[in-house]
Write a protein that holds these residues in place. Structure first.
Motif, PDB file in Angstrom:
ATOM      1  N   LEU A  13       0.836  -1.201   0.000  1.00  0.00           N
ATOM      2  CA  LEU A  13       0.000   0.000   0.000  1.00  0.00           C
ATOM      3  C   LEU A  13       0.872   1.254   0.000  1.00  0.00           C
ATOM      4  O   LEU A  13       0.545   2.243  -0.670  1.00  0.00           O
ATOM      5  CB  LEU A  13      -0.913  -0.018   1.227  1.00  0.00           C
ATOM      6  N   GLU A  66      -3.185 -15.023   6.216  1.00  0.00           N
ATOM      7  CA  GLU A  66      -4.564 -15.422   5.999  1.00  0.00           C
ATOM      8  C   GLU A  66      -4.593 -16.472   4.905  1.00  0.00           C
ATOM      9  O   GLU A  66      -3.854 -16.377   3.930  1.00  0.00           O
ATOM     10  CB  GLU A  66      -5.383 -14.208   5.569  1.00  0.00           C
ATOM     11  N   LEU A  89      -8.822  -5.791   8.128  1.00  0.00           N
ATOM     12  CA  LEU A  89      -7.733  -4.826   7.928  1.00  0.00           C
ATOM     13  C   LEU A  89      -7.396  -4.690   6.453  1.00  0.00           C
ATOM     14  O   LEU A  89      -7.208  -3.582   5.947  1.00  0.00           O
ATOM     15  CB  LEU A  89      -6.503  -5.290   8.712  1.00  0.00           C
ATOM     16  N   VAL A  90      -7.330  -5.821   5.756  1.00  0.00           N
ATOM     17  CA  VAL A  90      -7.006  -5.754   4.326  1.00  0.00           C
ATOM     18  C   VAL A  90      -8.152  -5.101   3.561  1.00  0.00           C
ATOM     19  O   VAL A  90      -7.923  -4.344   2.610  1.00  0.00           O
ATOM     20  CB  VAL A  90      -6.700  -7.166   3.797  1.00  0.00           C
ATOM     21  N   PHE A 104      -9.930  -2.768   4.704  1.00  0.00           N
ATOM     22  CA  PHE A 104      -9.729  -1.339   4.938  1.00  0.00           C
ATOM     23  C   PHE A 104      -8.685  -0.763   3.985  1.00  0.00           C
ATOM     24  O   PHE A 104      -8.859   0.318   3.417  1.00  0.00           O
ATOM     25  CB  PHE A 104      -9.264  -1.136   6.378  1.00  0.00           C
ATOM     26  N   MET A 105      -7.606  -1.517   3.801  1.00  0.00           N
ATOM     27  CA  MET A 105      -6.578  -1.033   2.872  1.00  0.00           C
ATOM     28  C   MET A 105      -7.141  -0.926   1.458  1.00  0.00           C
ATOM     29  O   MET A 105      -6.781  -0.004   0.717  1.00  0.00           O
ATOM     30  CB  MET A 105      -5.394  -1.995   2.881  1.00  0.00           C
ATOM     31  N   CYS A 106      -8.014  -1.837   1.105  1.00  0.00           N
ATOM     32  CA  CYS A 106      -8.598  -1.772  -0.242  1.00  0.00           C
ATOM     33  C   CYS A 106      -9.496  -0.535  -0.380  1.00  0.00           C
ATOM     34  O   CYS A 106      -9.557   0.073  -1.458  1.00  0.00           O
ATOM     35  CB  CYS A 106      -9.379  -3.038  -0.539  1.00  0.00           C
ATOM     36  N   SER A 112     -10.117 -10.566   5.693  1.00  0.00           N
ATOM     37  CA  SER A 112      -9.555  -9.828   6.826  1.00  0.00           C
ATOM     38  C   SER A 112     -10.020  -8.373   6.762  1.00  0.00           C
ATOM     39  O   SER A 112      -9.907  -7.717   5.729  1.00  0.00           O
ATOM     40  CB  SER A 112      -8.036  -9.897   6.762  1.00  0.00           C
ATOM     41  N   PHE A 143      -1.963   1.640  10.349  1.00  0.00           N
ATOM     42  CA  PHE A 143      -2.329   0.278   9.957  1.00  0.00           C
ATOM     43  C   PHE A 143      -1.334  -0.737  10.528  1.00  0.00           C
ATOM     44  O   PHE A 143      -1.725  -1.737  11.143  1.00  0.00           O
ATOM     45  CB  PHE A 143      -2.350   0.159   8.437  1.00  0.00           C
ATOM     46  N   ARG A 166     -11.380 -10.394  -0.070  1.00  0.00           N
ATOM     47  CA  ARG A 166     -10.594 -10.642   1.131  1.00  0.00           C
ATOM     48  C   ARG A 166     -11.505 -10.702   2.341  1.00  0.00           C
ATOM     49  O   ARG A 166     -12.556 -10.066   2.384  1.00  0.00           O
ATOM     50  CB  ARG A 166      -9.548  -9.540   1.317  1.00  0.00           C
TER      51      ARG A 166
END
Lengths: 249, 101
Positions: free
Chosen positions: A43, A91, B30-31, B33-35, B28, A78, B26
């Motif tokens: 990111l 994951e 958190l991921v 959120f990143m997206c 998760s 984050f 996804r």
């Protein structure tokens, strides 16, 4: 792509292609990386590429803010949360409890891209006369133009933004705070935080201990989220587990 | 001659699509959120591109506000994730079945 880029000067074309590649590869990395930490680093790459694209379009101030705010603050936040929670385990991407959902997700995403690309050919900007000033000038720097517009035309929105930030901070504090209502069966309920309670002094240390072994006892039997913690009647023996399992208000 | 706006818009559209796909596939939080951040950045890129095309500073002002709102959103969202994690020991979307029927 080549004939359209052929009219552009070589440095411009090179910079665009490189930054676009950084952006898209970073974005793919965010989606496909199993490890959230690596996803966050991808990111960063994407945000840096977007900042480069801003810079190419003479949005100097936004390019700097993009790197400082996004790369410096948001991604660090984050990473902080990922490592605080210890969810940086990989994951499993291979096994999905709803396998058709992934297929539908990819189809929907491709539809979104297609729809945007089609719309980009149908509906185009009208080119209405600007009311907030020009974006680029030979004499005035970009940041001056932006600041002039921000503090005159958009002053009210700017003030509301400060209120929004204050609200967000208060909300984050409320969310992060543990609801620690003391239900003292021997006396009147004080409602004080537990670290103010001399009888249970030191218990607060356990709550903030990031060690996963000691966190296991915090969830107690609070599985029913319908109950508010301050409504739960608890026996004295397991008092600390209940009082510390709060989930904010 | 600089790059035409269409190329920036194409990059922004693809970036938005990748973010949308990631948000959908996804699990998760958190991921996801990143997206969302990826999609916000795609929109920011579009705003800056049109700001240059139309020679209007308003697009960049909007991007400024989007940055502020994104920062506030991340703060509140990560607070929610932390408080979910405290009670559920996991941060995938499957852990959030409190409202299922």
């Amino acid at each position: 792509m080549i004939p359209m880029l052929a009219k552009v000067s070589v440095p411009d074309a090179t910079m665009f292609v490189v930054s676009a590649a950084i952006v898209l590869l970073g974005a793919i990395g965010v989606v496909l990386n199993r490890n959230p930490v690596r996803g966050a680093l991808c990111l960063v790459a994407t945000l840096f590429g977007v900042a480069l694209l801003f810079l190419e379009q003479r949005a100097d101030f936004l390019a700097a803010v993009q790197i400082i705010v996004y790369g410096g603050a948001i991604v660090v936040l984050f990473l902080f949360v990922i490592m605080l929670l210890g969810v940086d385990k990989s994951e499993r991407l291979g096994r999905d409890p709803l396998s058709w959902q992934r297929f539908l997700g990819i189809v929907a995403g491709c539809l979104v891209v297609g729809a945007i690309l089609v719309l980009a050919h149908i509906a185009w900007a009208t080119g209405t006369k600007s009311v907030s000033g020009v974006a680029s000038s030979k004499t005035v720097p970009n940041i001056n133009l932006l600041a002039t517009s921000l503090f005159t035309t958009y002053l009210l929105a700017f003030e509301v933004t400060s209120a929004l930030l204050v609200i967000a901070v208060v909300g984050a504090v409320l969310l992060a705070r543990r609801r620690t209502v003391v239900i003292d069966l021997d006396g009147p309920s004080t409602g004080l935080p537990r670290d103010d309670d001399p009888e249970h002094g030191g218990g607060y240390q356990d709550q903030t201990n990031p060690d996963p072994d000691s966190r296991g006892d915090l969830d107690g039997d609070n599985g029913d989220r319908g109950d508010r913690d301050d409504l739960v009647q608890v026996p004295e023996g397991i008092f600390e587990e209940h009082a510390s399992g709060g989930h904010g208000s | 001659m600089t790059i035409t706006a269409s190329w920036y818009l194409v990059v922004a559209a693809i970036l938005f699509g990748i973010g949308a796909i990631g948000l959908l596939i996804r699990r998760s939080v958190l991921v996801m959120f990143m997206c969302v951040e990826l999609m916000l950045n795609a929109v920011n890129l579009t705003f800056v591109t049109f700001s240059r095309t139309l020679n209007d500073i308003a697009g960049q002002v909007v991007v400024f506000f989007v940055l502020v709102v994104a920062a506030a959103e991340v703060v509140v969202g990560l607070g929610i994730i932390v408080s979910i994690y405290r009670s559920r020991r996991g941060t995938t979307a499957d852990d959030l079945h409190i409202m299922h029927g």
